[in-house]
Structures are given as C-alpha cells and as structure tokens.
Design an enzyme around this catalytic site. Structure first.
Site, PDB file in Angstrom:
ATOM      1  N   ASP A   9       0.865  -1.197   0.000  1.00  0.00           N
ATOM      2  CA  ASP A   9       0.000   0.000   0.000  1.00  0.00           C
ATOM      3  C   ASP A   9       0.892   1.234   0.000  1.00  0.00           C
ATOM      4  O   ASP A   9       2.078   1.166   0.350  1.00  0.00           O
ATOM      5  CB  ASP A   9      -0.915   0.026   1.236  1.00  0.00           C
ATOM      6  CG  ASP A   9      -1.851   1.247   1.234  1.00  0.00           C
ATOM      7  OD1 ASP A   9      -2.461   1.511   0.187  1.00  0.00           O
ATOM      8  OD2 ASP A   9      -1.946   1.937   2.261  1.00  0.00           O
ATOM      9  N   SER A  10       0.291   2.373  -0.361  1.00  0.00           N
ATOM     10  CA  SER A  10       1.024   3.631  -0.317  1.00  0.00           C
ATOM     11  C   SER A  10       1.424   3.992   1.124  1.00  0.00           C
ATOM     12  O   SER A  10       2.336   4.788   1.315  1.00  0.00           O
ATOM     13  CB  SER A  10       0.161   4.756  -0.893  1.00  0.00           C
ATOM     14  OG  SER A  10      -0.994   4.914  -0.100  1.00  0.00           O
ATOM     15  N   CYS A  72      -4.328  -1.444  -2.201  1.00  0.00           N
ATOM     16  CA  CYS A  72      -4.453  -0.003  -2.412  1.00  0.00           C
ATOM     17  C   CYS A  72      -5.313   0.187  -3.667  1.00  0.00           C
ATOM     18  O   CYS A  72      -4.959  -0.318  -4.740  1.00  0.00           O
ATOM     19  CB  CYS A  72      -3.052   0.573  -2.631  1.00  0.00           C
ATOM     20  SG  CYS A  72      -3.033   2.319  -3.049  1.00  0.00           S
ATOM     21  N   GLU A 157      -3.231   9.125   7.838  1.00  0.00           N
ATOM     22  CA  GLU A 157      -1.755   9.008   7.901  1.00  0.00           C
ATOM     23  C   GLU A 157      -1.190   9.827   9.064  1.00  0.00           C
ATOM     24  O   GLU A 157      -0.164   9.483   9.630  1.00  0.00           O
ATOM     25  CB  GLU A 157      -1.123   9.460   6.582  1.00  0.00           C
ATOM     26  CG  GLU A 157      -1.305   8.485   5.432  1.00  0.00           C
ATOM     27  CD  GLU A 157      -0.459   7.206   5.549  1.00  0.00           C
ATOM     28  OE1 GLU A 157       0.722   7.284   5.935  1.00  0.00           O
ATOM     29  OE2 GLU A 157      -0.989   6.113   5.253  1.00  0.00           O
ATOM     30  N   CYS A 191     -11.177   2.902  -0.459  1.00  0.00           N
ATOM     31  CA  CYS A 191      -9.793   3.277  -0.173  1.00  0.00           C
ATOM     32  C   CYS A 191      -9.452   2.544   1.103  1.00  0.00           C
ATOM     33  O   CYS A 191     -10.233   2.576   2.071  1.00  0.00           O
ATOM     34  CB  CYS A 191      -9.667   4.790   0.027  1.00  0.00           C
ATOM     35  SG  CYS A 191      -8.037   5.267   0.668  1.00  0.00           S
ATOM     36  N   HIS A 193      -7.499   3.076   3.411  1.00  0.00           N
ATOM     37  CA  HIS A 193      -7.327   3.897   4.621  1.00  0.00           C
ATOM     38  C   HIS A 193      -8.661   4.172   5.332  1.00  0.00           C
ATOM     39  O   HIS A 193      -8.673   4.435   6.531  1.00  0.00           O
ATOM     40  CB  HIS A 193      -6.721   5.259   4.272  1.00  0.00           C
ATOM     41  CG  HIS A 193      -5.254   5.240   3.998  1.00  0.00           C
ATOM     42  ND1 HIS A 193      -4.707   4.633   2.900  1.00  0.00           N
ATOM     43  CD2 HIS A 193      -4.217   5.782   4.680  1.00  0.00           C
ATOM     44  CE1 HIS A 193      -3.395   4.801   2.909  1.00  0.00           C
ATOM     45  NE2 HIS A 193      -3.071   5.498   3.982  1.00  0.00           N
TER      46      HIS A 193
HETATM   47  N1  DGL Z   1      -4.957   3.387   0.533  1.00  0.00           N
HETATM   48  C1  DGL Z   1      -4.983   3.796  -0.802  1.00  0.00           C
HETATM   49  C2  DGL Z   1      -6.233   3.390  -1.525  1.00  0.00           C
HETATM   50  O1  DGL Z   1      -6.803   2.366  -1.213  1.00  0.00           O
HETATM   51  C3  DGL Z   1      -4.525   5.154  -1.235  1.00  0.00           C
HETATM   52  C4  DGL Z   1      -4.182   6.196  -0.321  1.00  0.00           C
HETATM   53  C5  DGL Z   1      -3.340   7.284  -0.902  1.00  0.00           C
HETATM   54  O2  DGL Z   1      -2.133   7.093  -0.902  1.00  0.00           O
HETATM   55  O3  DGL Z   1      -3.874   8.304  -1.349  1.00  0.00           O
HETATM   56  O4  DGL Z   1      -6.640   4.051  -2.448  1.00  0.00           O
END
Ligand code: DGL
Length: 272
Positions: A9-10, A72, A157, A191, A193
């Site tokens: 993931d990012s 992600c 984050e 997403c 997150h």
């Molecule tokens: N967690 C990521 C997603 O599912 C992206 C978050 C990001 O880096 O903007 O899209």
C-alpha cells in the site's frame, strides 16, 4: 522457491486489508510494504502512481514474494493493468500481482436493493472510473455515484482520524454524495485507509445505509484464488511469519503501524 505473500500500500491503509487476510489465512508468511515516504498517492498522476507502485512491487519480488496483492485502490486503479499486461510477462520467473477492485466489484451489486451505490475514494481512483466501469460489467442495472475525499487519507496518515477535524471532512463528503445519490443504500469505502474513519462515517450516515469495507471481501477472494490455482499457492511459503517493510524510517512507521494494527510491529527500512 516459495516465499511470503507480498502486501503493498502507499502507507498504513493496506494494513486494514492485511489484517483480514492474515486472520483468514494465518498459515502463510507475509511481507507488508508501505510506501510511507511518498504517501499519499491519491492525488498523483497516473505515471507517478505507476512508477512508485512498480518500484515497490519489484522490491517485494526481490525479497522472494512471487504473489503480491496491491492493497491499495489507487494503485489497483492506476498501475495494476500495466504491471499485469506489460511488466510481468517478460520476467524470467513467473509472478502474479492482484488488486482490490475486481474482488469488490464482482460482489457489490449483491448488497444493494435500491440499485444505487456510493463509492468513496481518492481523487485518483475516482478519476480512473475503474469502479463504474467494472461494476457496469457485473451489475449493469446498478447506478454508481462517486465522491473523491482528498482529505481523508492525510487525516489517517497523520493519526487525526478521531479528531473534530475528521468530523468536518467526513460530514462534508457524505452530505455531498448523498445529495447527489438520494437512493444510495450502500456506501463502499473504496480506499483501504478509510476503515480507520469507519466510526465517524457511520456517525454521519443515516441509519439504513450499509457501509462496506474491503478487508474481508479481498481476504475471501484471495482464499478462493489460492484454491483455484494450486500452482500459485505452491509459491507461498507457510510458516506463519509476518514482516513489515517501509520506505520511511522505522521510528516513524512502527508506532503508527502498531496503532493501526492493534499489535506491535517492528519493521525494516527499505533503502531505495
Ligand atoms: N490506501 C490507498 C487506496 O486504497 C490510497 C491512499 C493514498 O495514498 O492516497 O486508495
């Protein structure tokens, strides 16, 4: 040679998917990589998301992962197809890279009675139109309303997801999407997150609207995939080991990842 299943993931968000996968399939070894030094990806160009994702996937390959899950949505929307179609075929050893969008869109139509679904995601995922396109293939009768929520990943984050500021931004985007889709009965947190904001999202969403997260959906889809592909399953080592890797300093990553995961994480830093 068998190796760990790579989860990418990012940043920290993929830990929400990782946790569900590890709970359902504890027998495998895992290596999680968060590109925390370069997060967020959500507002970056297609080329940049692709380049960062491919670099991280190759790094996981170099540590013995032959099966990698892009936990992600942004990377799945912007980089997966190029990696699958262009980058993997010339490699000497066979590898597989899977994303989170397909397993979700295959099922999502089963959750809605009103046939109107809301997708909450990053700007990149929304702009790619991956969700409306894929959902149309499986459930053509379902109308998809998308809403980009660019502040939500930075809130997570920065561990501000339980703050009053989070309430403001969560309410703002829910009001917007629900005014554009008054028949929405199912909201997808598209997403990885966003599950960290689940309580706030629930609070600002009218009762009766379902809120879907992807962890369990992706975990069950991976289990089915491994059952259907015994050759790929044989690439995955089984020792129950968990390792974490970050492009940030472990001093930054470990306490936050432990917080998100609910147990202690000690990682190693990847020197790019
Ligand atoms: N967690 C990521 C997603 O599912 C992206 C978050 C990001 O880096 O903007 O899209």
């Amino acid at each position: 040679m068998a190796g760990p299943i790579g989860i990418f993931d990012s940043g920290y968000g993929g830990l929400t998917v990782y946790r569900s996968i590890q709970e359902l399939l504890p027998e495998y070894d895992y290596l999680y990589l968060g590109d925390n030094a370069r997060t967020p990806y959500g507002n970056r160009s297609f080329e940049t998301v692709y380049r960062y994702t491919w670099e991280c996937v190759r790094a996981l390959f170099s540590r013995g992962c032959r099966l990698v899950i892009l936990a992600c949505n942004t990377a799945s929307a912007k980089a997966l197809r190029s990696i699958q179609q262009r980058d993997l075929p010339p490699l000497e050893d066979r590898h597989r890279v899977l994303g989170v969008i397909r397993p979700t869109t295959e099922l999502i139509g089963e959750y809605t009675a009103s046939q109107q679904i809301g997708i909450l995601a990053t700007e990149g995922t929304v702009a790619s139109r991956s969700y409306p396109i894929e959902i149309e293939r499986f459930f053509p009768q379902v109308q998809v309303i998308q809403e980009a929520c660019p502040m939500w990943v930075p809130l997570v984050e920065n561990r501000e997801h339980q703050s009053a500021g989070a309430d403001y931004f969560v309410q703002q985007h829910l009001d917007r999407i629900l005014s554009r889709g008054p028949r929405i009965d199912t909201l997808l947190l598209a997403c990885t997150h966003y599950p960290l904001l689940h309580d706030k999202i629930r609070h600002w969403t009218p009762d009766g609207i379902k809120i879907l997260t992807q962890g369990k959906i992706v975990a069950h889809s991976l289990r089915d995939y491994l059952r259907r592909h015994p050759d790929i399953e044989a690439w995955c080592s089984k020792g129950g080991q968990q390792a974490f890797w970050t492009t940030e300093s472990p001093a930054v990553f470990d306490p936050r990842a432990s917080f998100f995961l609910g147990n202690r994480v000690a990682d190693q830093q990847w020197d790019q």
